[in-house]
Design an enzyme around this catalytic site. Structure first.
Site, mmCIF file in Angstrom:
data_model
loop_
_atom_site.group_PDB
_atom_site.id
_atom_site.type_symbol
_atom_site.label_atom_id
_atom_site.label_comp_id
_atom_site.label_asym_id
_atom_site.label_seq_id
_atom_site.Cartn_x
_atom_site.Cartn_y
_atom_site.Cartn_z
ATOM 1 N N LYS A 287 0.831 -1.213 0.000
ATOM 2 C CA LYS A 287 0.000 0.000 0.000
ATOM 3 C C LYS A 287 0.868 1.266 0.000
ATOM 4 O O LYS A 287 0.639 2.182 -0.780
ATOM 5 C CB LYS A 287 -0.918 0.038 1.243
ATOM 6 C CG LYS A 287 -1.877 -1.131 1.348
ATOM 7 C CD LYS A 287 -2.772 -1.022 2.577
ATOM 8 C CE LYS A 287 -2.005 -1.051 3.900
ATOM 9 N NZ LYS A 287 -1.298 -2.323 4.166
ATOM 10 N N ARG B 47 11.348 -6.005 4.911
ATOM 11 C CA ARG B 47 11.092 -4.553 4.826
ATOM 12 C C ARG B 47 12.071 -3.804 5.736
ATOM 13 O O ARG B 47 12.335 -4.213 6.862
ATOM 14 C CB ARG B 47 9.660 -4.243 5.250
ATOM 15 C CG ARG B 47 9.417 -2.739 5.391
ATOM 16 C CD ARG B 47 7.983 -2.350 5.237
ATOM 17 N NE ARG B 47 7.121 -2.808 6.309
ATOM 18 C CZ ARG B 47 5.805 -2.557 6.348
ATOM 19 N NH1 ARG B 47 5.227 -1.875 5.363
ATOM 20 N NH2 ARG B 47 5.077 -3.004 7.338
ATOM 21 N N ARG C 107 11.229 -2.614 11.455
ATOM 22 C CA ARG C 107 10.259 -2.146 12.451
ATOM 23 C C ARG C 107 9.960 -3.254 13.453
ATOM 24 O O ARG C 107 9.863 -4.417 13.071
ATOM 25 C CB ARG C 107 8.947 -1.759 11.741
ATOM 26 C CG ARG C 107 8.885 -0.308 11.327
ATOM 27 C CD ARG C 107 7.787 -0.023 10.333
ATOM 28 N NE ARG C 107 6.476 -0.548 10.710
ATOM 29 C CZ ARG C 107 5.391 -0.429 9.942
ATOM 30 N NH1 ARG C 107 5.470 0.173 8.771
ATOM 31 N NH2 ARG C 107 4.243 -0.924 10.334
ATOM 32 N N ARG D 120 -9.503 1.367 8.435
ATOM 33 C CA ARG D 120 -9.099 -0.003 8.729
ATOM 34 C C ARG D 120 -10.202 -0.779 9.435
ATOM 35 O O ARG D 120 -10.015 -1.966 9.728
ATOM 36 C CB ARG D 120 -7.881 0.034 9.642
ATOM 37 C CG ARG D 120 -6.580 -0.372 8.974
ATOM 38 C CD ARG D 120 -5.541 -0.446 10.075
ATOM 39 N NE ARG D 120 -4.346 -1.126 9.690
ATOM 40 C CZ ARG D 120 -3.267 -0.541 9.191
ATOM 41 N NH1 ARG D 120 -3.248 0.745 8.929
ATOM 42 N NH2 ARG D 120 -2.192 -1.251 8.943
ATOM 43 N N ARG E 134 -0.931 -9.233 13.298
ATOM 44 C CA ARG E 134 -1.450 -8.176 12.413
ATOM 45 C C ARG E 134 -2.273 -8.772 11.281
ATOM 46 O O ARG E 134 -3.262 -8.170 10.852
ATOM 47 C CB ARG E 134 -0.290 -7.346 11.859
ATOM 48 C CG ARG E 134 0.345 -6.472 12.939
ATOM 49 C CD ARG E 134 1.648 -5.883 12.502
ATOM 50 N NE ARG E 134 1.486 -4.917 11.436
ATOM 51 C CZ ARG E 134 2.493 -4.491 10.676
ATOM 52 N NH1 ARG E 134 3.702 -4.968 10.858
ATOM 53 N NH2 ARG E 134 2.269 -3.599 9.743
HETATM 54 P P1 ADP Z 1 2.214 -1.808 3.221
HETATM 55 O O1 ADP Z 1 2.230 -0.295 3.196
HETATM 56 O O2 ADP Z 1 1.013 -2.380 2.556
HETATM 57 O O3 ADP Z 1 2.428 -2.371 4.586
HETATM 58 P P2 ADP Z 1 4.806 -1.611 1.848
HETATM 59 O O4 ADP Z 1 4.537 -0.745 0.663
HETATM 60 O O5 ADP Z 1 5.551 -1.021 2.961
HETATM 61 O O6 ADP Z 1 3.439 -2.316 2.334
HETATM 62 O O7 ADP Z 1 5.565 -2.921 1.326
HETATM 63 C C1 ADP Z 1 5.988 -3.953 2.230
HETATM 64 C C2 ADP Z 1 7.376 -4.454 1.832
HETATM 65 O O8 ADP Z 1 7.301 -5.169 0.594
HETATM 66 C C3 ADP Z 1 8.385 -3.325 1.610
HETATM 67 O O9 ADP Z 1 9.651 -3.785 2.009
HETATM 68 C C4 ADP Z 1 8.345 -3.099 0.095
HETATM 69 O O10 ADP Z 1 9.587 -2.600 -0.398
HETATM 70 C C5 ADP Z 1 8.039 -4.502 -0.430
HETATM 71 N N1 ADP Z 1 7.161 -4.505 -1.613
HETATM 72 C C6 ADP Z 1 6.163 -3.646 -1.931
HETATM 73 N N2 ADP Z 1 5.564 -3.982 -3.105
HETATM 74 C C7 ADP Z 1 6.202 -5.105 -3.533
HETATM 75 C C8 ADP Z 1 6.069 -5.941 -4.704
HETATM 76 N N3 ADP Z 1 5.133 -5.709 -5.647
HETATM 77 N N4 ADP Z 1 6.904 -7.007 -4.815
HETATM 78 C C9 ADP Z 1 7.844 -7.250 -3.849
HETATM 79 N N5 ADP Z 1 8.033 -6.510 -2.744
HETATM 80 C C10 ADP Z 1 7.237 -5.439 -2.578
HETATM 81 P P1 ADP Z 2 1.285 -1.456 7.385
HETATM 82 O O1 ADP Z 2 1.394 -0.409 6.313
HETATM 83 O O2 ADP Z 2 2.462 -2.333 7.442
HETATM 84 O O3 ADP Z 2 0.004 -2.214 7.358
HETATM 85 P P2 ADP Z 2 0.853 0.800 9.086
HETATM 86 O O4 ADP Z 2 2.069 1.630 9.079
HETATM 87 O O5 ADP Z 2 -0.275 1.204 8.212
HETATM 88 O O6 ADP Z 2 1.271 -0.688 8.777
HETATM 89 O O7 ADP Z 2 0.269 0.678 10.558
HETATM 90 C C1 ADP Z 2 1.076 0.324 11.654
HETATM 91 C C2 ADP Z 2 0.198 0.233 12.893
HETATM 92 O O8 ADP Z 2 -0.380 1.526 13.168
HETATM 93 C C3 ADP Z 2 -0.982 -0.711 12.795
HETATM 94 O O9 ADP Z 2 -0.636 -2.052 13.090
HETATM 95 C C4 ADP Z 2 -1.935 -0.105 13.845
HETATM 96 O O10 ADP Z 2 -1.522 -0.445 15.159
HETATM 97 C C5 ADP Z 2 -1.697 1.394 13.689
HETATM 98 N N1 ADP Z 2 -2.657 2.010 12.741
HETATM 99 C C6 ADP Z 2 -2.348 2.648 11.580
HETATM 100 N N2 ADP Z 2 -3.463 3.088 10.971
HETATM 101 C C7 ADP Z 2 -4.514 2.715 11.751
HETATM 102 C C8 ADP Z 2 -5.929 2.856 11.652
HETATM 103 N N3 ADP Z 2 -6.516 3.471 10.609
HETATM 104 N N4 ADP Z 2 -6.687 2.345 12.660
HETATM 105 C C9 ADP Z 2 -6.129 1.736 13.718
HETATM 106 N N5 ADP Z 2 -4.817 1.555 13.865
HETATM 107 C C10 ADP Z 2 -3.992 2.035 12.901
#
Ligand code: ADP
Ligand code: ADP
Ligand code: ZN
Length: 213
Positions: free
Chosen positions: A13, A127, A160, A88, A171
């Site tokens: 995302k 990541r 992280r 979420r 999660r």
């Molecule tokens: P999210 O915001 O949904 O948690 P991220 O954009 O941070 O996900 O991506 C999670 C991890 O996977 C990061 O280390 C990112 O560089 C990697 N990643 C993102 N998109 C892809 C993809 N299409 N293929 C492989 N790795 C990816």
């Molecule tokens: P990822 O992109 O890997 O899914 P985020 O950075 O979006 O993780 O979120 C990290 C943490 O922050 C979540 O596990 C949750 O604890 C909190 N968080 C972020 N956005 C929200 C939301 N909209 N509602 C509740 N908790 C949230």
């Protein structure tokens, strides 16, 4: 243009939201990034959010809603935004719809980046996040030029705490019970777009651009 990113933790995302923001000239709003900045600065909000985040639980809706509604009042939101990590839960989605409806507006696209659970653990373990600017890398799929150092700002890259495998499992559970129902919610609203998130990052983005125009 008002866009929501849906998908499991690690689905990509943030990676795609940054690209969308750059191409369509809208701000990228990540609730996770805002919470992490608050934790770093040791604000009251950060202190409240940290306990939930460390366990891989969601921060309570009321805290998230206060924060996001406040963010929407900033000037850069006038032409829309790409929301990453919000909503979420169903109550968050309803609160967003109500707030938009009050101004005669709505979400234009809910982009669901679909990645099976099996791929997620590997994605998260690899990541790396920059402690300085929040940029995200992957040791295998998107490595920085110098190991452990941010290309953009030169600061240190870390795994992280909540990306460690024990927390990722929780999660994913939280995602399936509380966030996945949003896919139906936005399908019914007629704005859902499903994207195959197992493809490489450029192909995922190309598929998104095909839909956004
Ligand atoms: P999210 O915001 O949904 O948690 P991220 O954009 O941070 O996900 O991506 C999670 C991890 O996977 C990061 O280390 C990112 O560089 C990697 N990643 C993102 N998109 C892809 C993809 N299409 N293929 C492989 N790795 C990816
Ligand atoms: P990822 O992109 O890997 O899914 P985020 O950075 O979006 O993780 O979120 C990290 C943490 O922050 C979540 O596990 C949750 O604890 C909190 N968080 C972020 N956005 C929200 C939301 N909209 N509602 C509740 N908790 C949230
Ligand atoms: Zn950086």
């Amino acid at each position: 243009m008002k866009i929501i990113m849906l998908g499991a933790p690690g689905a990509g995302k943030g990676t795609q939201a940054k690209r969308i923001a750059a191409k369509y000239n809208v701000p990228h709003i990540s609730t996770g990034d805002i919470f992490r900045a608050n934790i770093k600065n040791n604000t009251e909000l950060g202190q409240k959010a940290k306990a939930f985040m460390d366990k891989g639980e969601l921060v309570p809706d009321s805290l998230v809603l206060d924060l996001i509604m406040d963010r929407f009042t900033e000037d850069d939101c006038k032409n829309g935004y790409v929301l990453d990590g919000f909503p979420r839960t169903i109550p968050q989605a309803e609160a967003l719809s109500d707030a938009l409806k009050a101004n005669g507006e709505k979400v234009d696209f809910a982009i669901n980046i679909d990645v099976p659970d099996e791929n997620i653990i590997n994605r998260m373990g690899g990541r790396r996040a920059c402690v300085g600017c929040g940029a995200t890398y992957h040791i295998q799929f998107n490595a920085p030029k110098v190991e452990g150092v941010c290309d953009a700002c030169g600061e240190k890259l870390i795994l992280r705490d909540d990306d460690k495998p024990e927390t990722v499992k929780n999660r994913l559970n939280v995602y399936h019970t509380q966030t996945q129902p949003l896919i139906d919610f936005y399908e019914k609203a007629g704005v859902l777009v499903n994207i195959d998130g197992t493809q490489d990052m450029d192909k995922v983005f190309a598929d998104i651009v095909k839909v956004l125009g």
